[in-house]
Design a protein around this motif. Structure first.
Motif, PDB file in Angstrom:
ATOM      1  N   ALA A 135       0.018  15.030 -15.438  1.00  0.00           N
ATOM      2  CA  ALA A 135      -0.884  16.054 -15.359  1.00  0.00           C
ATOM      3  C   ALA A 135      -0.095  17.674 -15.804  1.00  0.00           C
ATOM      4  O   ALA A 135      -0.588  18.298 -16.442  1.00  0.00           O
ATOM      5  N   GLU A 136       1.093  17.493 -14.803  1.00  0.00           N
ATOM      6  CA  GLU A 136       1.822  18.671 -15.091  1.00  0.00           C
ATOM      7  C   GLU A 136       2.359  18.821 -16.654  1.00  0.00           C
ATOM      8  O   GLU A 136       2.775  19.631 -17.261  1.00  0.00           O
ATOM      9  N   LEU A 137       2.811  17.488 -17.098  1.00  0.00           N
ATOM     10  CA  LEU A 137       3.223  17.669 -18.476  1.00  0.00           C
ATOM     11  C   LEU A 137       2.144  17.832 -19.523  1.00  0.00           C
ATOM     12  O   LEU A 137       2.566  18.335 -20.414  1.00  0.00           O
ATOM     13  N   ALA A 138       1.086  17.451 -19.437  1.00  0.00           N
ATOM     14  CA  ALA A 138       0.055  17.815 -20.124  1.00  0.00           C
ATOM     15  C   ALA A 138      -0.122  19.463 -20.322  1.00  0.00           C
ATOM     16  O   ALA A 138      -0.330  20.048 -21.408  1.00  0.00           O
ATOM     17  N   ASP A 183       0.857  -1.247   0.130  1.00  0.00           N
ATOM     18  CA  ASP A 183      -0.090   0.161   0.024  1.00  0.00           C
ATOM     19  C   ASP A 183       0.880   1.189   0.079  1.00  0.00           C
ATOM     20  O   ASP A 183       0.570   2.305  -0.633  1.00  0.00           O
ATOM     21  N   ILE A 184       1.649   1.166   0.792  1.00  0.00           N
ATOM     22  CA  ILE A 184       2.705   2.423   1.060  1.00  0.00           C
ATOM     23  C   ILE A 184       3.537   2.758  -0.191  1.00  0.00           C
ATOM     24  O   ILE A 184       3.376   3.881  -0.707  1.00  0.00           O
ATOM     25  N   GLU A 185       3.773   1.819  -1.147  1.00  0.00           N
ATOM     26  CA  GLU A 185       4.349   2.132  -2.232  1.00  0.00           C
ATOM     27  C   GLU A 185       3.382   2.300  -3.387  1.00  0.00           C
ATOM     28  O   GLU A 185       3.598   3.400  -4.333  1.00  0.00           O
ATOM     29  N   ARG A 186       2.380   1.468  -3.351  1.00  0.00           N
ATOM     30  CA  ARG A 186       1.359   1.806  -4.399  1.00  0.00           C
ATOM     31  C   ARG A 186       0.710   3.117  -4.491  1.00  0.00           C
ATOM     32  O   ARG A 186       0.472   3.828  -5.296  1.00  0.00           O
ATOM     33  N   ARG A 187       0.390   3.680  -3.281  1.00  0.00           N
ATOM     34  CA  ARG A 187      -0.287   5.112  -3.087  1.00  0.00           C
ATOM     35  C   ARG A 187       0.871   6.246  -3.644  1.00  0.00           C
ATOM     36  O   ARG A 187       0.240   7.088  -4.334  1.00  0.00           O
ATOM     37  N   CYS A 188       1.988   5.828  -3.273  1.00  0.00           N
ATOM     38  CA  CYS A 188       3.247   6.775  -3.857  1.00  0.00           C
ATOM     39  C   CYS A 188       3.250   6.782  -5.128  1.00  0.00           C
ATOM     40  O   CYS A 188       3.295   7.788  -6.088  1.00  0.00           O
ATOM     41  N   ALA A 189       3.185   5.638  -5.843  1.00  0.00           N
ATOM     42  CA  ALA A 189       3.314   5.454  -7.291  1.00  0.00           C
ATOM     43  C   ALA A 189       2.325   6.254  -8.048  1.00  0.00           C
ATOM     44  O   ALA A 189       2.346   6.786  -9.130  1.00  0.00           O
ATOM     45  N   ARG A 190       0.799   5.754  -7.532  1.00  0.00           N
ATOM     46  CA  ARG A 190      -0.215   6.538  -8.090  1.00  0.00           C
ATOM     47  C   ARG A 190      -0.195   8.020  -8.230  1.00  0.00           C
ATOM     48  O   ARG A 190      -0.587   8.604  -8.963  1.00  0.00           O
ATOM     49  N   LEU A 191       0.171   8.680  -6.988  1.00  0.00           N
ATOM     50  CA  LEU A 191       0.388   9.997  -6.940  1.00  0.00           C
ATOM     51  C   LEU A 191       1.296  10.651  -7.939  1.00  0.00           C
ATOM     52  O   LEU A 191       0.957  11.447  -8.601  1.00  0.00           O
ATOM     53  N   LEU A 192       2.475   9.944  -7.985  1.00  0.00           N
ATOM     54  CA  LEU A 192       3.684  10.530  -8.718  1.00  0.00           C
ATOM     55  C   LEU A 192       3.333  10.510 -10.193  1.00  0.00           C
ATOM     56  O   LEU A 192       3.526  11.406 -10.970  1.00  0.00           O
ATOM     57  N   ARG A 193       2.681   9.261 -10.351  1.00  0.00           N
ATOM     58  CA  ARG A 193       2.277   9.209 -12.116  1.00  0.00           C
ATOM     59  C   ARG A 193       1.315  10.157 -12.475  1.00  0.00           C
ATOM     60  O   ARG A 193       1.263  10.841 -13.385  1.00  0.00           O
ATOM     61  N   GLU A 194       0.120  10.372 -11.560  1.00  0.00           N
ATOM     62  CA  GLU A 194      -0.792  11.407 -11.706  1.00  0.00           C
ATOM     63  C   GLU A 194      -0.527  12.669 -11.942  1.00  0.00           C
ATOM     64  O   GLU A 194      -0.822  13.441 -12.884  1.00  0.00           O
ATOM     65  N   ARG A 195       0.240  12.737 -10.882  1.00  0.00           N
ATOM     66  CA  ARG A 195       0.769  14.403 -10.951  1.00  0.00           C
ATOM     67  C   ARG A 195       1.781  14.627 -12.187  1.00  0.00           C
ATOM     68  O   ARG A 195       1.620  15.983 -12.593  1.00  0.00           O
ATOM     69  N   LEU A 196       2.669  14.032 -12.208  1.00  0.00           N
ATOM     70  CA  LEU A 196       3.801  14.156 -13.440  1.00  0.00           C
ATOM     71  C   LEU A 196       2.876  14.192 -14.790  1.00  0.00           C
ATOM     72  O   LEU A 196       3.295  14.965 -15.523  1.00  0.00           O
ATOM     73  N   TRP A 228      -7.028  21.833 -17.315  1.00  0.00           N
ATOM     74  CA  TRP A 228      -6.605  22.506 -15.998  1.00  0.00           C
ATOM     75  C   TRP A 228      -7.244  22.017 -14.635  1.00  0.00           C
ATOM     76  O   TRP A 228      -6.772  21.658 -13.804  1.00  0.00           O
ATOM     77  N   ALA A 229      -8.431  21.457 -15.116  1.00  0.00           N
ATOM     78  CA  ALA A 229      -9.296  20.913 -14.021  1.00  0.00           C
ATOM     79  C   ALA A 229      -8.680  19.519 -13.673  1.00  0.00           C
ATOM     80  O   ALA A 229      -8.734  19.100 -12.381  1.00  0.00           O
ATOM     81  N   ARG A 230      -8.098  18.957 -14.843  1.00  0.00           N
ATOM     82  CA  ARG A 230      -7.362  17.582 -14.388  1.00  0.00           C
ATOM     83  C   ARG A 230      -6.120  17.910 -13.383  1.00  0.00           C
ATOM     84  O   ARG A 230      -5.917  17.216 -12.451  1.00  0.00           O
ATOM     85  N   TYR A 231      -5.511  19.175 -13.844  1.00  0.00           N
ATOM     86  CA  TYR A 231      -4.309  19.190 -13.030  1.00  0.00           C
ATOM     87  C   TYR A 231      -4.470  19.652 -11.683  1.00  0.00           C
ATOM     88  O   TYR A 231      -3.910  19.379 -10.542  1.00  0.00           O
ATOM     89  N   TYR A 232      -5.579  20.269 -11.467  1.00  0.00           N
ATOM     90  CA  TYR A 232      -6.151  20.805  -9.931  1.00  0.00           C
ATOM     91  C   TYR A 232      -6.666  19.884  -9.357  1.00  0.00           C
ATOM     92  O   TYR A 232      -6.777  19.838  -8.070  1.00  0.00           O
ATOM     93  N   ASN A 233      -7.509  18.980  -9.989  1.00  0.00           N
ATOM     94  CA  ASN A 233      -8.272  17.915  -9.162  1.00  0.00           C
ATOM     95  C   ASN A 233      -7.787  16.494  -9.093  1.00  0.00           C
ATOM     96  O   ASN A 233      -8.255  15.763  -8.466  1.00  0.00           O
TER      97      ASN A 233
END
Length: 563
Positions: free
Chosen positions: A89-92, A74-87, A241-246
């Motif tokens: 969205a930022e690249l988009a 869980d601790i690795e999975r949550r981090c991976a989900r967040l890192l992938r989603e954030r980066l 932008w909605a994806r980026y912020y939400n």
């Protein structure tokens, strides 16, 4: 033959933070990295591309990390989900060249640069020497930002005229508000040590001159070039932008309908509460006008800062051990007055990683010296305790169990703002808002967040105002109608309302995250309560929820429901 073990997702995330700080020393300052205190980022197109390259390389490393044994914990999975989603969205956002038209009244490279100075350590002569060096870096940083905006002009990627005009005014207030060549930087270095007086004053003057130059270019070149451009962004840019912020791909039409349903619900509650304050009031806003004249007020800027500090201290004492379990260093939060030239909205800044700089709430006074209590209490439950401070300081406190990225850098706006709005509601549920003035103020804050969903989505997508609306049914939203609607449905001063609308126009998709994030937090809590039944422990759930780091709304409900 020896082999090197491949990193797990949290290690990839922490390596990303180290590399990010090297490129973005403002982030380093937020984290409390003293080596960052003398530097500023490169806001030029090349600097923006360097950040994008780091994101791409990190995503490639994450692909490998997610295949390693142990990556499914869980601790690795949550981090991976967040890192992938954030980066992602930022690249988009980057690949759509949004960084070439980054102009606003609250969030821009110039705002980030100035704000970094308010978080830079000032306790020693060495700290002040670093500040002098950072001040001398302002002209290069400002020029890089100007280059990005100039490239945006070449590519016909325009910021909104309204946001641009507001930003030009802010630059004037920061750099030379009275026409005497004395700006915010000069005031900032005034408390510095005598031994560095000449160096600090010269560096401040250099920084101010850079802001004057940027103001003149924005006023004389940029503003005329974008005259007639739309202030709104349209559905495609808004969705990005909605994806980026939400942190999720929203059904924008469903979110718009939800905003209206909350508008009607809250308005009904406001009418009931207003009757307790001013019997026979034709509307809640008549009751607010009465409170503005006859309600409880705090007189004086120093006095309101101390009053807000006491409000947060009282909340900590009441909640710790009953509804939360707070570490001693999380219990500490400071009330501050925002520097002149800030946007109208109060805000919060997180503690440094070692808590040597505590979490702080900031109140922009806008020249006021008299402050109604109804407008402050729920707002400080939002900004301070149990809102932003308890969440963001707790993330820093448990960083060793997460990753530095989850605890600090990888914040999803709707998660954070949703928790803070949930915190306001929690204080109402717990009986802290029984006083009619304070509860009507809470409902006013709730109404503002519902109105944000309506006008932010409505004006950017040019949606139709529904038949059930008490305001211009059947017409299509424009920024002018949005301002009229907003002014008619909250108690905020006119200058605050104007600042808010400019914020929505220049940060599309951010303002909707308060109500949509609150909805996610409430749904996650309800799902957990249904799953656990009588075994549900609200205090344990709150602390587990606050200790899992940030998540986008598409992951937040799922994770909260499991706790």
């Amino acid at each position: 033959m020896s082999s090197t073990k491949s990193p797990l997702p949290r290690e990839v995330a922490d390596a990303y933070v180290d590399e990010l700080i090297a490129l973005d020393p403002i982030t380093g300052t937020y984290l409390g990295d003293k080596e960052s205190s003398s530097r500023l980022p490169d806001f030029s197109p090349a600097g923006q591309e360097a950040l994008a390259e780091l994101a791409r390389a990190t995503l490639a490393r994450l692909d490998d990390a997610e295949r390693q044994p142990g990556a499914d914990r869980d601790i690795e999975r949550r981090c991976a989900r967040l890192l992938r989603e954030r980066l992602t969205a930022e690249l988009a956002v980057h690949e759509a060249d949004e960084g070439l038209r980054a102009v606003g009244n609250l969030s821009s490279p110039a705002h980030a640069m100035r704000h970094a100075f308010t978080l830079t350590p000032t306790g020693t002569d060495e700290d002040w020497a670093a500040i002098a060096e950072r001040l001398r870096a302002v002209p290069t940083t400002v020029e890089g930002y100007r280059q990005s905006l100039a490239l945006g002009l070449e590519r016909e990627l325009y910021a909104g005229p309204r946001a641009t005009a507001t930003f030009v005014g802010q630059l004037g207030e920061w750099s030379d508000p009275d026409g005497k060549g004395h700006g915010w930087f000069e005031d900032f270095v005034a408390p510095g040590p005598d031994a560095l007086r000449a160096e600090l004053d010269a560096a401040a003057r250099t920084a101010t001159e850079a802001l004057v130059s940027l103001r003149d270019w924005m006023r004389d070149v940029y503003a005329p070039a974008i005259e007639g451009a739309p202030d709104t962004v349209g559905r495609e840019r808004y969705a990005r932008w909605a994806r980026y912020y939400n942190g999720t791909d929203l059904d924008l039409d469903e979110a718009y309908a939800y905003g209206w349903s909350e508008f009607h619900r809250i308005l009904g509650e406001m009418r009931q509460e207003a009757e307790k304050i001013l019997p026979g009031a034709g509307s809640p806003w008549e009751a607010f006008a009465h409170l503005d004249e006859h309600g409880t007020h705090i007189e004086g800027v120093d006095e309101v800062r101390a009053w807000l500090q006491n409000l947060m201290d009282e909340a900590v004492e009441a909640l710790d051990g009953t509804h939360f379990e707070l570490a001693e260093r999380v219990r500490r939060v400071e009330s501050r007055i925002a520097p002149p030239g800030s946007a109208a909205a109060p805000y919060y800044t997180s503690p440094s990683e070692d808590f040597s700089r505590p979490g702080r709430t900031w109140l922009p006074t806008l020249g006021r010296t008299r402050f109604p209590v109804y407008d402050l209490v729920s707002t400080w439950y939002h900004e301070g305790v149990p809102g932003h401070h308890l969440q963001l300081a707790q993330w820093v406190h448990v960083a060793q169990d997460l990753s530095r990225y989850q605890a600090t850098v990888g914040s999803v706006s709707a998660n954070v703002e949703g928790w803070a709005l949930y915190a306001e509601r929690l204080m109402d549920e717990l009986g802290f808002l029984t006083d009619p003035e304070r509860r009507l103020g809470y409902l006013d804050a709730q109404m503002m967040r519902a109105a944000r969903v309506i006008v932010d989505i409505g004006m950017h997508l040019e949606l139709e105002i529904p038949a059930h609306s008490p305001f211009r049914p059947g017409e299509r939203w424009t920024p002018e109608l949005a301002q009229e609607f907003f002014a008619a449905h909250n108690s905020l001063p006119a200058e605050f309302q104007e600042s808010e609308l400019t914020r929505y126009l220049s940060m599309p998709g951010q303002a909707i995250g308060y109500k949509l994030g609150e909805r996610a937090w409430l749904l996650g809590r309800e799902n957990a309560r249904k799953r656990l039944g009588d075994a549900f422990d609200a205090k344990a759930w709150h602390m587990a929820a606050l200790s899992q780091g940030s998540l986008g709304l598409d992951d937040l409900v799922d994770e909260l429901s499991r706790l």
